[in-house]
Motif scaffolding. Structure first.
Motif, PDB file in Angstrom:
ATOM      1  N   ALA A 229      38.071 -37.723  -9.151  1.00  0.00           N
ATOM      2  CA  ALA A 229      36.724 -37.535  -9.530  1.00  0.00           C
ATOM      3  C   ALA A 229      36.415 -36.160  -9.604  1.00  0.00           C
ATOM      4  CB  ALA A 229      35.932 -38.343  -9.138  1.00  0.00           C
ATOM      5  N   ASP A 230      37.160 -35.626  -8.142  1.00  0.00           N
ATOM      6  CA  ASP A 230      36.220 -34.034  -8.203  1.00  0.00           C
ATOM      7  C   ASP A 230      36.634 -33.146  -9.193  1.00  0.00           C
ATOM      8  OD1 ASP A 230      35.313 -35.016  -5.304  1.00  0.00           O
ATOM      9  OD2 ASP A 230      36.926 -35.291  -4.874  1.00  0.00           O
ATOM     10  N   TRP A 231      38.927 -33.648  -9.066  1.00  0.00           N
ATOM     11  CA  TRP A 231      39.084 -32.129 -10.396  1.00  0.00           C
ATOM     12  C   TRP A 231      38.316 -32.588 -11.795  1.00  0.00           C
ATOM     13  CZ3 TRP A 231      42.126 -28.412  -8.722  1.00  0.00           C
ATOM     14  CH2 TRP A 231      42.534 -28.600  -7.620  1.00  0.00           C
ATOM     15  N   ALA A 232      38.094 -33.433 -12.045  1.00  0.00           N
ATOM     16  CA  ALA A 232      37.768 -33.844 -13.373  1.00  0.00           C
ATOM     17  C   ALA A 232      36.830 -33.304 -14.001  1.00  0.00           C
ATOM     18  CB  ALA A 232      37.155 -35.566 -12.981  1.00  0.00           C
ATOM     19  N   PRO A 233      35.231 -32.700 -13.292  1.00  0.00           N
ATOM     20  CA  PRO A 233      34.831 -31.914 -14.115  1.00  0.00           C
ATOM     21  C   PRO A 233      35.238 -30.598 -14.481  1.00  0.00           C
ATOM     22  CG  PRO A 233      33.509 -32.499 -12.327  1.00  0.00           C
ATOM     23  CD  PRO A 233      35.554 -32.624 -12.129  1.00  0.00           C
ATOM     24  N   PHE A 234      36.608 -29.642 -13.812  1.00  0.00           N
ATOM     25  CA  PHE A 234      37.544 -29.172 -14.232  1.00  0.00           C
ATOM     26  C   PHE A 234      38.036 -28.716 -15.060  1.00  0.00           C
ATOM     27  CE2 PHE A 234      35.374 -28.905 -10.105  1.00  0.00           C
ATOM     28  CZ  PHE A 234      34.149 -27.861  -9.789  1.00  0.00           C
ATOM     29  N   ARG A 235      38.122 -30.303 -15.582  1.00  0.00           N
ATOM     30  CA  ARG A 235      39.766 -29.993 -16.382  1.00  0.00           C
ATOM     31  C   ARG A 235      39.300 -30.475 -17.799  1.00  0.00           C
ATOM     32  NH1 ARG A 235      43.472 -33.406 -12.139  1.00  0.00           N
ATOM     33  NH2 ARG A 235      43.927 -31.550 -10.911  1.00  0.00           N
ATOM     34  N   ASN A 236      38.250 -31.009 -17.731  1.00  0.00           N
ATOM     35  CA  ASN A 236      37.726 -31.894 -19.309  1.00  0.00           C
ATOM     36  C   ASN A 236      37.158 -30.821 -20.125  1.00  0.00           C
ATOM     37  OD1 ASN A 236      38.722 -34.358 -17.806  1.00  0.00           O
ATOM     38  ND2 ASN A 236      37.322 -34.656 -17.181  1.00  0.00           N
ATOM     39  N   SER A 237      37.186 -29.700 -19.378  1.00  0.00           N
ATOM     40  CA  SER A 237      36.404 -28.859 -20.630  1.00  0.00           C
ATOM     41  C   SER A 237      36.867 -28.788 -22.044  1.00  0.00           C
ATOM     42  CB  SER A 237      35.921 -26.984 -19.959  1.00  0.00           C
ATOM     43  OG  SER A 237      35.888 -26.103 -21.112  1.00  0.00           O
ATOM     44  N   ALA A 238      36.320 -28.034 -22.776  1.00  0.00           N
ATOM     45  CA  ALA A 238      37.085 -29.235 -24.031  1.00  0.00           C
ATOM     46  C   ALA A 238      37.890 -26.951 -24.691  1.00  0.00           C
ATOM     47  CB  ALA A 238      35.516 -29.237 -24.784  1.00  0.00           C
ATOM     48  N   THR A 239      36.930 -25.984 -24.580  1.00  0.00           N
ATOM     49  CA  THR A 239      37.394 -25.030 -24.840  1.00  0.00           C
ATOM     50  C   THR A 239      37.777 -24.164 -23.633  1.00  0.00           C
ATOM     51  OG1 THR A 239      34.590 -23.970 -25.310  1.00  0.00           O
ATOM     52  CG2 THR A 239      35.978 -25.419 -26.985  1.00  0.00           C
ATOM     53  N   ASP A 240      38.100 -23.135 -23.553  1.00  0.00           N
ATOM     54  CA  ASP A 240      38.453 -22.432 -22.785  1.00  0.00           C
ATOM     55  C   ASP A 240      37.706 -21.185 -22.329  1.00  0.00           C
ATOM     56  OD1 ASP A 240      39.807 -20.300 -20.615  1.00  0.00           O
ATOM     57  OD2 ASP A 240      41.343 -19.598 -22.051  1.00  0.00           O
ATOM     58  N   PRO A 241      36.757 -21.347 -21.520  1.00  0.00           N
ATOM     59  CA  PRO A 241      35.327 -20.459 -21.234  1.00  0.00           C
ATOM     60  C   PRO A 241      35.584 -19.301 -21.068  1.00  0.00           C
ATOM     61  CG  PRO A 241      35.454 -21.177 -18.950  1.00  0.00           C
ATOM     62  CD  PRO A 241      37.270 -22.060 -20.178  1.00  0.00           C
ATOM     63  N   TRP A 242      37.121 -18.517 -20.985  1.00  0.00           N
ATOM     64  CA  TRP A 242      37.690 -17.069 -20.812  1.00  0.00           C
ATOM     65  C   TRP A 242      37.830 -16.286 -21.338  1.00  0.00           C
ATOM     66  CZ3 TRP A 242      37.346 -13.827 -17.066  1.00  0.00           C
ATOM     67  CH2 TRP A 242      37.181 -12.229 -17.573  1.00  0.00           C
ATOM     68  N   PRO A 243      37.776 -16.846 -22.588  1.00  0.00           N
ATOM     69  CA  PRO A 243      37.058 -15.195 -23.845  1.00  0.00           C
ATOM     70  C   PRO A 243      36.220 -14.787 -23.698  1.00  0.00           C
ATOM     71  CG  PRO A 243      38.845 -16.926 -24.950  1.00  0.00           C
ATOM     72  CD  PRO A 243      38.474 -17.922 -23.855  1.00  0.00           C
ATOM     73  N   LYS A 244      34.818 -16.227 -23.925  1.00  0.00           N
ATOM     74  CA  LYS A 244      33.792 -16.199 -24.364  1.00  0.00           C
ATOM     75  C   LYS A 244      33.159 -14.690 -22.502  1.00  0.00           C
ATOM     76  CE  LYS A 244      29.200 -16.676 -25.485  1.00  0.00           C
ATOM     77  NZ  LYS A 244      28.473 -16.264 -26.708  1.00  0.00           N
ATOM     78  N   VAL A 245      33.639 -15.010 -21.653  1.00  0.00           N
ATOM     79  CA  VAL A 245      33.122 -14.953 -20.070  1.00  0.00           C
ATOM     80  C   VAL A 245      33.784 -13.257 -20.609  1.00  0.00           C
ATOM     81  CG1 VAL A 245      33.518 -14.595 -18.219  1.00  0.00           C
ATOM     82  CG2 VAL A 245      32.534 -16.906 -18.981  1.00  0.00           C
ATOM     83  N   GLU A 246      34.544 -13.175 -20.825  1.00  0.00           N
ATOM     84  CA  GLU A 246      35.222 -12.026 -20.830  1.00  0.00           C
ATOM     85  C   GLU A 246      34.506 -10.843 -22.386  1.00  0.00           C
ATOM     86  OE1 GLU A 246      39.750  -9.813 -21.079  1.00  0.00           O
ATOM     87  OE2 GLU A 246      39.221 -11.817 -22.543  1.00  0.00           O
ATOM     88  N   ALA A 247      34.338 -11.607 -23.304  1.00  0.00           N
ATOM     89  CA  ALA A 247      33.872 -10.785 -23.637  1.00  0.00           C
ATOM     90  C   ALA A 247      32.258 -10.128 -22.870  1.00  0.00           C
ATOM     91  CB  ALA A 247      33.290 -11.422 -25.600  1.00  0.00           C
ATOM     92  N   LEU A 248      31.415 -11.809 -22.636  1.00  0.00           N
ATOM     93  CA  LEU A 248      30.176 -11.350 -21.387  1.00  0.00           C
ATOM     94  C   LEU A 248      30.411 -10.225 -21.019  1.00  0.00           C
ATOM     95  CD1 LEU A 248      28.930 -14.453 -21.714  1.00  0.00           C
ATOM     96  CD2 LEU A 248      27.886 -12.713 -23.047  1.00  0.00           C
ATOM     97  N   VAL A 249      31.300  -9.738 -19.947  1.00  0.00           N
ATOM     98  CA  VAL A 249      31.263  -8.572 -18.703  1.00  0.00           C
ATOM     99  C   VAL A 249      31.733  -7.222 -19.204  1.00  0.00           C
ATOM    100  CG1 VAL A 249      33.395  -8.258 -17.219  1.00  0.00           C
ATOM    101  CG2 VAL A 249      32.218 -10.007 -17.266  1.00  0.00           C
ATOM    102  N   LYS A 250      32.587  -7.556 -21.166  1.00  0.00           N
ATOM    103  CA  LYS A 250      33.072  -5.800 -21.459  1.00  0.00           C
ATOM    104  C   LYS A 250      31.467  -5.700 -22.063  1.00  0.00           C
ATOM    105  CE  LYS A 250      38.370  -6.629 -22.434  1.00  0.00           C
ATOM    106  NZ  LYS A 250      39.132  -7.018 -23.423  1.00  0.00           N
TER     107      LYS A 250
END
Length: 263
Positions: free
Chosen positions: A239-260
């Motif tokens: 149950a502790d792992w679940a919120p981090f494993r259930n994301s439908a999409t990989d957030p990194w491409p969006k975050v990387e674009a925001l940082v750049k």
């Protein structure tokens, strides 16, 4: 007698558990669900903000995770987590202040935007508003509400990422002087930092420190450290792992674009 009211996935509680394990202090645990039990009148007597952790020592409550870290070192000095040198002690406190002033709220924003958002969107608007209304720390409802509605497009996300980058840069700067953030030994700087770096990893944002080889190496050692395993990773149930494993999409491409875009 030492008692700790906490929750496994609370980054603030993780800080305190790291210190307790490193210092080898026996403690009686009270595991909270944070499903409303934090607002029970008996708990609010211990912690009027209705948050975790709360340390109770011989019947007296000590609140706020950073204060608890310093308290534990004062009362149980046998395994010190504060340097002897006054300048080094100041550096530990500066890192903790950065965490308290900026990193913690950034962590909340990113966690709600990425991990908690899918579950909260399944609630009705009335249920979500009731959830926000419960917290005694009112200003947090503002950005939680916004990131749940807008996800990574929320205006709060950009500021959160910049605060996290400032945090990682501070860790990197400290590591130029030794294998740990402040010198040659594990300190309350590690206890403060580890839960937030782990949270970024769980959110799929470990790319944020790829530019810092020293942080990459430090994190590899800290993640494998016995206290990190015992205080956090080995205690996380499904149950502790679940919120981090259930994301439908990989957030990194969006975050990387925001940082750049902000660079």
């Amino acid at each position: 007698m030492l008692e700790l009211y906490h929750k496994i996935n609370s980054v603030c509680a993780q800080k305190v558990r790291l210190s307790i394990i490193e210092k080898q202090i026996p403690v009686q645990e009270h595991l909270m669900k944070l499903n409303g039990d934090q607002y029970h009148p008996d708990y609010l007597k211990l912690n009027p903000n209705g948050v975790v952790p709360t340390l109770v020592h011989d019947g007296r409550a000590i609140r706020e995770s950073t204060i608890i870290l310093y308290y534990l070192d004062d009362v149980f000095p046998q395994v010190p987590l504060m340097p002897v040198d006054p300048l080094r002690r100041a550096e530990v406190r500066l890192l903790n202040k950065l965490v308290d002033d900026y990193v913690h709220n950034a962590c909340i924003v990113l966690t709600f935007a990425i991990a908690f958002r899918p579950g909260l969107l399944k609630m009705s608007l009335a249920e979500r508003e009731a959830h926000f209304a419960d917290t005694p720390i009112r200003n947090r409802a503002t950005y939680k509400r916004d990131v749940i509605e807008n996800g990574l497009d929320s205006g709060f996300v950009g500021d959160a990422l910049q605060d996290m980058l400032k945090f990682l840069k501070a860790i990197d700067a400290g590591l130029k002087n030794g294998p740990y953030i402040v010198g040659d030994t594990y300190s309350n700087a590690e206890a403060a930092a580890i839960p937030y770096v782990l949270r970024l990893e769980l959110l799929g944002l470990s790319g944020l420190w790829a530019r810092y080889p020293a942080v990459v190496q430090w994190w590899s050692r800290m993640r494998a450290r016995d206290s990190t395993q015992k205080a956090i990773l080995s205690r996380m149930a499904e149950a502790d792992w679940a919120p981090f494993r259930n994301s439908a999409t990989d957030p990194w491409p969006k975050v990387e674009a925001l940082v750049k875009a902000a660079a």
